[in-house]
Design a protein around this motif. Sequence first.
Motif, PDB file in Angstrom:
ATOM      1  N   LEU A   1      49.414  41.413  31.874  1.00  0.00           N
ATOM      2  CA  LEU A   1      49.760  40.300  32.754  1.00  0.00           C
ATOM      3  C   LEU A   1      51.266  40.048  32.742  1.00  0.00           C
ATOM      4  O   LEU A   1      51.878  39.969  31.683  1.00  0.00           O
ATOM      5  CB  LEU A   1      49.041  39.027  32.301  1.00  0.00           C
ATOM      6  CG  LEU A   1      47.545  38.932  32.620  1.00  0.00           C
ATOM      7  CD1 LEU A   1      46.898  37.853  31.772  1.00  0.00           C
ATOM      8  CD2 LEU A   1      47.339  38.643  34.097  1.00  0.00           C
TER       9      LEU A   1
ATOM     10  N   TYR B   1      47.835  33.050  35.333  1.00  0.00           N
ATOM     11  CA  TYR B   1      46.439  33.440  35.535  1.00  0.00           C
ATOM     12  C   TYR B   1      45.514  32.250  35.330  1.00  0.00           C
ATOM     13  O   TYR B   1      45.859  31.255  34.683  1.00  0.00           O
ATOM     14  CB  TYR B   1      46.037  34.582  34.599  1.00  0.00           C
ATOM     15  CG  TYR B   1      46.068  34.239  33.123  1.00  0.00           C
ATOM     16  CD1 TYR B   1      44.900  33.849  32.445  1.00  0.00           C
ATOM     17  CD2 TYR B   1      47.256  34.313  32.393  1.00  0.00           C
ATOM     18  CE1 TYR B   1      44.922  33.550  31.091  1.00  0.00           C
ATOM     19  CE2 TYR B   1      47.288  34.010  31.038  1.00  0.00           C
ATOM     20  CZ  TYR B   1      46.116  33.627  30.399  1.00  0.00           C
ATOM     21  OH  TYR B   1      46.144  33.318  29.061  1.00  0.00           O
TER      22      TYR B   1
ATOM     23  N   ARG C   1      44.937  32.999  47.935  1.00  0.00           N
ATOM     24  CA  ARG C   1      45.294  34.163  48.754  1.00  0.00           C
ATOM     25  C   ARG C   1      46.547  33.961  49.587  1.00  0.00           C
ATOM     26  O   ARG C   1      47.236  34.940  49.929  1.00  0.00           O
ATOM     27  CB  ARG C   1      44.125  34.533  49.666  1.00  0.00           C
ATOM     28  CG  ARG C   1      43.741  33.471  50.688  1.00  0.00           C
ATOM     29  CD  ARG C   1      42.496  33.868  51.438  1.00  0.00           C
ATOM     30  NE  ARG C   1      42.064  32.819  52.369  1.00  0.00           N
ATOM     31  CZ  ARG C   1      40.930  32.850  53.048  1.00  0.00           C
ATOM     32  NH1 ARG C   1      40.112  33.887  52.908  1.00  0.00           N
ATOM     33  NH2 ARG C   1      40.613  31.861  53.866  1.00  0.00           N
TER      34      ARG C   1
ATOM     35  N   ALA D   1      46.589  35.525  38.783  1.00  0.00           N
ATOM     36  CA  ALA D   1      45.448  36.418  38.609  1.00  0.00           C
ATOM     37  C   ALA D   1      44.239  35.611  38.148  1.00  0.00           C
ATOM     38  O   ALA D   1      44.364  34.456  37.720  1.00  0.00           O
ATOM     39  CB  ALA D   1      45.787  37.495  37.582  1.00  0.00           C
TER      40      ALA D   1
ATOM     41  N   HIS E   1      45.997  42.360  47.525  1.00  0.00           N
ATOM     42  CA  HIS E   1      47.212  41.776  46.939  1.00  0.00           C
ATOM     43  C   HIS E   1      46.906  40.808  45.801  1.00  0.00           C
ATOM     44  O   HIS E   1      47.832  40.312  45.138  1.00  0.00           O
ATOM     45  CB  HIS E   1      48.037  41.063  48.012  1.00  0.00           C
ATOM     46  CG  HIS E   1      47.452  39.761  48.477  1.00  0.00           C
ATOM     47  ND1 HIS E   1      46.314  39.698  49.253  1.00  0.00           N
ATOM     48  CD2 HIS E   1      47.832  38.463  48.259  1.00  0.00           C
ATOM     49  CE1 HIS E   1      46.027  38.429  49.523  1.00  0.00           C
ATOM     50  NE2 HIS E   1      46.936  37.666  48.928  1.00  0.00           N
ATOM     51  N   LEU E   2      45.616  40.526  45.549  1.00  0.00           N
ATOM     52  CA  LEU E   2      45.237  39.660  44.432  1.00  0.00           C
ATOM     53  C   LEU E   2      44.753  40.500  43.260  1.00  0.00           C
ATOM     54  O   LEU E   2      44.247  41.606  43.443  1.00  0.00           O
ATOM     55  CB  LEU E   2      44.135  38.684  44.852  1.00  0.00           C
ATOM     56  CG  LEU E   2      44.472  37.719  45.979  1.00  0.00           C
ATOM     57  CD1 LEU E   2      43.309  36.779  46.249  1.00  0.00           C
ATOM     58  CD2 LEU E   2      45.743  36.918  45.666  1.00  0.00           C
ATOM     59  N   ARG E   3      44.882  39.940  42.073  1.00  0.00           N
ATOM     60  CA  ARG E   3      44.530  40.708  40.879  1.00  0.00           C
ATOM     61  C   ARG E   3      43.393  40.039  40.121  1.00  0.00           C
ATOM     62  O   ARG E   3      43.537  38.918  39.606  1.00  0.00           O
ATOM     63  CB  ARG E   3      45.746  40.845  39.967  1.00  0.00           C
ATOM     64  CG  ARG E   3      45.500  41.864  38.859  1.00  0.00           C
ATOM     65  CD  ARG E   3      46.747  42.172  38.093  1.00  0.00           C
ATOM     66  NE  ARG E   3      46.475  43.184  37.085  1.00  0.00           N
ATOM     67  CZ  ARG E   3      47.208  43.373  36.003  1.00  0.00           C
ATOM     68  NH1 ARG E   3      48.279  42.632  35.794  1.00  0.00           N
ATOM     69  NH2 ARG E   3      46.884  44.319  35.136  1.00  0.00           N
ATOM     70  N   LEU E   4      42.260  40.720  40.063  1.00  0.00           N
ATOM     71  CA  LEU E   4      41.107  40.304  39.273  1.00  0.00           C
ATOM     72  C   LEU E   4      41.002  41.237  38.068  1.00  0.00           C
ATOM     73  O   LEU E   4      40.908  42.457  38.233  1.00  0.00           O
ATOM     74  CB  LEU E   4      39.829  40.375  40.107  1.00  0.00           C
ATOM     75  CG  LEU E   4      38.502  40.184  39.363  1.00  0.00           C
ATOM     76  CD1 LEU E   4      38.397  38.775  38.779  1.00  0.00           C
ATOM     77  CD2 LEU E   4      37.321  40.481  40.285  1.00  0.00           C
ATOM     78  N   ILE E   5      41.008  40.665  36.869  1.00  0.00           N
ATOM     79  CA  ILE E   5      40.961  41.451  35.634  1.00  0.00           C
ATOM     80  C   ILE E   5      39.660  41.130  34.920  1.00  0.00           C
ATOM     81  O   ILE E   5      39.318  39.965  34.715  1.00  0.00           O
ATOM     82  CB  ILE E   5      42.168  41.124  34.725  1.00  0.00           C
ATOM     83  CG1 ILE E   5      43.476  41.376  35.475  1.00  0.00           C
ATOM     84  CG2 ILE E   5      42.117  41.939  33.438  1.00  0.00           C
ATOM     85  CD1 ILE E   5      44.704  40.910  34.719  1.00  0.00           C
TER      86      ILE E   5
END
Length: 377
Positions: A195, A199, A224, A231, A254-258
Motif C-alpha cells: 500500500l 485504505y 470511484r 483502497a 482504477h480502484l484497488r481491492l486487496i
Amino acid sequence: MARVLVDATSVPADRGGVGRYLDGLLGAVGTLLSDDLSVVAQRSDQERYQQMLPQARVIAAPAAAAHRPARLAWEQTGLPILAQQVSAEVLHSPFYTCPLRASCPVTVTVHDATFFTEPEHYDASRRTFFRSAIRTSMRRAARVIVPSKATRDELIRLLDADPTRIDVAYHGVDPAAFHAPTDEEKARVRARLGLTGDYVAFLGAKEPRKNVPNLIRGWVLAVRDLPNPPALVVAGGSGHDDDIDRAATEVPAHLRLIRPGYLRYADLPGFLGGALVAAYPSYGEGFGLPVLEAMACGAPVLTTPRLSLPEVGGDAVAYTTEDPERIAKDLLALLDDEPRRKTLARAGLLRATEFTWAASAEAHIAAWQRAITDVKR
C-alpha cells in the motif's frame, strides 16, 4: 472455587473469533481458578495452552478429534469420561454443542441466533446442523452463556428459552494484542500489503452474513470519482460467499481491492489502526468482536445497528445499513470528515476499555457456580 473442565477442542487452527474468545477467556479464568481449571485441547494446541496456563491441567484430546465428525462423537463419549477423571464440578462447552449426558452440570456458549434470524446466509447443511445443536443445548445444558443481551433476547423470542437459565457474558479485548498502533506498526503492514496510499479495512470471515459483497459495491460507489481513492483491503479467512468474487469483478480498473487472506496476529493493530475507516456492515452478530478490536486499535468504525452491534459500539461508532447505496453514502461522509473520524477513534478507544476478559471470566465463573448450585438444590 468450582473445579471446571473447559473443552477447547473446537478451536480452529486459524485462531478466528472462537479462538480469540477462548484464548482471552482462558487466560483470565486461569488467573482466577488457578489449579481448579482443566482444559482439553487439540494436540496441536496442548503446548500453547500449557504455556498460557501454567497452573492449569491441560490434556490432549485423541488425535482423531482433529477431524470434526470424530470430535463430535468424542464429545458425547470421551469428554464426559474425562470430566469424571479430572473430578470436574462443571463442564463448559464453548461452541454451540455439548454432551447430552455427563456426571456433572454442563454449560454451553451459544454465540448467536443468526442461524434462525438470517437463515438465507447459511448453506442448508450448516444451518440445519447448528439449529439442531442450539435447540439441543438449550434443552440439555444446565446453563447457557451468550455474549450479548441481543442474543439472549433472540433465543427467548425464537426458541421460547427459559431466561432464568441464560447468562450474558460480554467478550473482552486484549490490550496487548489490540492497541493504537505505532507509526512503525502501520508502516510494516503497508509494506506487506504493498500500500502506498490510504485504505478502508475489513477484517472477518468471508461469510454471507458479513455482507462483504455489498461493502465492495458500496466502496466502489463512494470512492470511484475521488481524485485519490482509498483502497479497500478485505482481510480474514476464506469462507463460502461466492458473491464476493462476483463483486470483485465489478471493481473498476482504477480502484484497488486487496484480498490478502489471513494477516499475522501481530499485524492486526497496524492494519486496523492504520485504516481511514474500519467497515463492518454485517447483517447481524452475536457480539461483533472485529468491531471491538477495531475500536481498541483506534480505528473509526462504520457498522450496522443490527442485533448486538449497538451493545458493542454504542455512540463510539458510525452506523449504516446493509445496502450498497447507503454504505456508499455513509462511508463517503466519513472519508470526507476527518474531525469526525478522529472523534470516533478517540471514543472507540475509550469504549473498548469497558470490555475486558477479566470481566468476561468473572461472568463465566458466576454462571458455572450457578450451574453447580442449581444441581444441588
